[in-house]
Scaffold this motif. Sequence first.
Motif, PDB file in Angstrom:
ATOM      1  N   GLY A 171       0.814  -1.210   0.000  1.00  0.00           N
ATOM      2  CA  GLY A 171       0.000   0.000   0.000  1.00  0.00           C
ATOM      3  C   GLY A 171       0.845   1.258   0.000  1.00  0.00           C
ATOM      4  N   LEU A 172       1.943   1.240   0.742  1.00  0.00           N
ATOM      5  CA  LEU A 172       2.842   2.397   0.751  1.00  0.00           C
ATOM      6  C   LEU A 172       3.553   2.549  -0.594  1.00  0.00           C
ATOM      7  N   ASP A 173       3.954   1.425  -1.176  1.00  0.00           N
ATOM      8  CA  ASP A 173       4.534   1.493  -2.525  1.00  0.00           C
ATOM      9  C   ASP A 173       3.539   2.112  -3.507  1.00  0.00           C
ATOM     10  N   ARG A 174       2.272   1.749  -3.354  1.00  0.00           N
ATOM     11  CA  ARG A 174       1.232   2.274  -4.244  1.00  0.00           C
ATOM     12  C   ARG A 174       1.062   3.774  -4.054  1.00  0.00           C
ATOM     13  N   LEU A 175       1.120   4.234  -2.805  1.00  0.00           N
ATOM     14  CA  LEU A 175       1.015   5.669  -2.545  1.00  0.00           C
ATOM     15  C   LEU A 175       2.175   6.409  -3.182  1.00  0.00           C
ATOM     16  N   TRP A 176       3.354   5.810  -3.169  1.00  0.00           N
ATOM     17  CA  TRP A 176       4.524   6.430  -3.806  1.00  0.00           C
ATOM     18  C   TRP A 176       4.276   6.592  -5.307  1.00  0.00           C
ATOM     19  N   THR A 177       3.785   5.532  -5.943  1.00  0.00           N
ATOM     20  CA  THR A 177       3.511   5.592  -7.385  1.00  0.00           C
ATOM     21  C   THR A 177       2.412   6.602  -7.693  1.00  0.00           C
ATOM     22  N   THR A 178       1.384   6.638  -6.858  1.00  0.00           N
ATOM     23  CA  THR A 178       0.305   7.607  -7.051  1.00  0.00           C
ATOM     24  C   THR A 178       0.833   9.025  -6.955  1.00  0.00           C
ATOM     25  N   ALA A 179       1.724   9.271  -5.995  1.00  0.00           N
ATOM     26  CA  ALA A 179       2.325  10.600  -5.868  1.00  0.00           C
ATOM     27  C   ALA A 179       3.141  10.955  -7.104  1.00  0.00           C
ATOM     28  N   LEU A 180       3.820   9.966  -7.654  1.00  0.00           N
ATOM     29  CA  LEU A 180       4.658  10.214  -8.834  1.00  0.00           C
ATOM     30  C   LEU A 180       3.833  10.722 -10.009  1.00  0.00           C
ATOM     31  N   PHE A 181       2.626  10.196 -10.166  1.00  0.00           N
ATOM     32  CA  PHE A 181       1.790  10.555 -11.316  1.00  0.00           C
ATOM     33  C   PHE A 181       0.678  11.544 -10.963  1.00  0.00           C
ATOM     34  N   ALA A 182       0.746  12.116  -9.776  1.00  0.00           N
ATOM     35  CA  ALA A 182      -0.279  13.065  -9.359  1.00  0.00           C
ATOM     36  C   ALA A 182      -0.169  14.368 -10.147  1.00  0.00           C
ATOM     37  N   GLU A 183      -1.219  15.144 -10.057  1.00  0.00           N
ATOM     38  CA  GLU A 183      -1.276  16.440 -10.743  1.00  0.00           C
ATOM     39  C   GLU A 183      -0.142  17.359 -10.273  1.00  0.00           C
ATOM     40  N   GLU A 184       0.398  18.136 -11.205  1.00  0.00           N
ATOM     41  CA  GLU A 184       1.434  19.107 -10.870  1.00  0.00           C
ATOM     42  C   GLU A 184       0.821  20.281 -10.110  1.00  0.00           C
ATOM     43  N   ALA A 185       1.576  20.833  -9.171  1.00  0.00           N
ATOM     44  CA  ALA A 185       1.137  22.017  -8.432  1.00  0.00           C
ATOM     45  C   ALA A 185       2.354  22.665  -7.792  1.00  0.00           C
ATOM     46  N   GLU A 186       2.387  23.983  -7.787  1.00  0.00           N
ATOM     47  CA  GLU A 186       3.525  24.699  -7.213  1.00  0.00           C
ATOM     48  C   GLU A 186       3.324  24.881  -5.718  1.00  0.00           C
ATOM     49  N   ALA A 187       4.310  24.462  -4.954  1.00  0.00           N
ATOM     50  CA  ALA A 187       4.220  24.547  -3.498  1.00  0.00           C
ATOM     51  C   ALA A 187       4.494  25.971  -3.019  1.00  0.00           C
ATOM     52  N   LEU A 188       3.825  26.360  -1.936  1.00  0.00           N
ATOM     53  CA  LEU A 188       4.056  27.668  -1.330  1.00  0.00           C
ATOM     54  C   LEU A 188       5.398  27.683  -0.596  1.00  0.00           C
ATOM     55  N   THR A 189       6.034  28.837  -0.612  1.00  0.00           N
ATOM     56  CA  THR A 189       7.263  29.017   0.148  1.00  0.00           C
ATOM     57  C   THR A 189       6.938  29.692   1.472  1.00  0.00           C
ATOM     58  N   ALA A 190       7.923  29.821   2.335  1.00  0.00           N
ATOM     59  CA  ALA A 190       7.717  30.404   3.659  1.00  0.00           C
ATOM     60  C   ALA A 190       7.204  31.834   3.571  1.00  0.00           C
ATOM     61  N   GLU A 191       7.564  32.572   2.523  1.00  0.00           N
ATOM     62  CA  GLU A 191       7.136  33.958   2.376  1.00  0.00           C
ATOM     63  C   GLU A 191       5.610  34.087   2.328  1.00  0.00           C
ATOM     64  N   ALA A 192       4.931  33.068   1.811  1.00  0.00           N
ATOM     65  CA  ALA A 192       3.474  33.124   1.697  1.00  0.00           C
ATOM     66  C   ALA A 192       2.796  33.147   3.065  1.00  0.00           C
ATOM     67  N   PHE A 193       3.503  32.741   4.091  1.00  0.00           N
ATOM     68  CA  PHE A 193       2.908  32.649   5.425  1.00  0.00           C
ATOM     69  C   PHE A 193       3.339  33.804   6.333  1.00  0.00           C
ATOM     70  N   ALA A 194       3.934  34.824   5.725  1.00  0.00           N
ATOM     71  CA  ALA A 194       4.378  35.988   6.500  1.00  0.00           C
ATOM     72  C   ALA A 194       3.188  36.908   6.765  1.00  0.00           C
ATOM     73  N   LEU A 195       2.293  36.476   7.648  1.00  0.00           N
ATOM     74  CA  LEU A 195       1.087  37.217   7.990  1.00  0.00           C
ATOM     75  C   LEU A 195       1.083  37.512   9.489  1.00  0.00           C
ATOM     76  N   ALA A 196       0.223  38.422   9.889  1.00  0.00           N
ATOM     77  CA  ALA A 196       0.038  38.663  11.311  1.00  0.00           C
ATOM     78  C   ALA A 196      -0.462  37.381  11.971  1.00  0.00           C
ATOM     79  N   PRO A 197      -0.090  37.112  13.221  1.00  0.00           N
ATOM     80  CA  PRO A 197      -0.470  35.856  13.879  1.00  0.00           C
ATOM     81  C   PRO A 197      -1.960  35.563  13.820  1.00  0.00           C
ATOM     82  N   GLU A 198      -2.802  36.588  14.023  1.00  0.00           N
ATOM     83  CA  GLU A 198      -4.241  36.362  14.009  1.00  0.00           C
ATOM     84  C   GLU A 198      -4.731  35.935  12.630  1.00  0.00           C
ATOM     85  N   ALA A 199      -4.208  36.599  11.598  1.00  0.00           N
ATOM     86  CA  ALA A 199      -4.606  36.269  10.226  1.00  0.00           C
ATOM     87  C   ALA A 199      -4.132  34.873   9.845  1.00  0.00           C
TER      88      ALA A 199
END
Length: 259
Positions: free
Chosen positions: A117-145
């Motif tokens: 099952g874990l091997d299968r999850l690895w393969t599924t991740a390999l062929f999953a949809e592309e998406a750009e990950a957020l960097t730390a800068e995206a989370f530079a918000l006020a603590p409440e926000a």
Amino acid sequence: MTTVSELGTFQDAFAAALAERTSAPIAAWLPSPEVGETGLAVYRNTIAKGCVDALAANFPTVAGLVGAEWFEAAAALFARQHPPASAALAAYGEAFPDWLARFPPAGDLPYLPAVAGLDRLWTTALFAEEAEALTAEAFALAPEALAGARVTLHPSLAFVWFDNGLPGLWLGAREPEPDGLEWVEDPQGVLIVRPADAVACRLLDAAGHAFLAAARSGASLGEAITAAALADPDADLAALFAALIADGVFIDLIPGAPS
């Protein structure tokens, strides 16, 4: 001249002949039954070899743990019972983990279906949809926000929690030269994600798993952090959040009401 309709009819009949292991469906196109059976045997052997090779590539940890001879015999039997639905075999084997759970010779290896099952999850991740990950800068918000915001997780992300040390065994067995594999009793989680070109995997602690489970269910970041703290009061929550950002598991930050 062969029409598209006639070609489609032949292709359907040919697929049926391979699946049913008889030349009867394509008898109308054959000069003799003997020619059909000989030719189909060649195709079946080629397809079977391709399926076994694809399963070995998609379930390398299983293959490494049981050995080539055991795996090839099991894979050949699986391929006969579960022929591929298409010519593309890159992701072949969706049913293999559940099949192993019912495969009598694997009865003495109770961890094997979960490893598959874990091997299968690895393969599924390999062929999953592309998406750009957020960097730390995206989370530079006020603590409440930041606490009131919600995140969208990467489409390739998978995370699983076990009541034992199977994730560590799985990760160790996937090393190019596995050495000194150990089974531990302590619960462990695993994180699998492909934020860029390669799939990355690592162990996940209880706080990290609780955070991701809350985030996936739609909780705000503040609520997810609370879930992580409840799972492990001693967790370094700032380090946990920074590590997940570095893993590339977030692709969108959705503003919400401050909490």
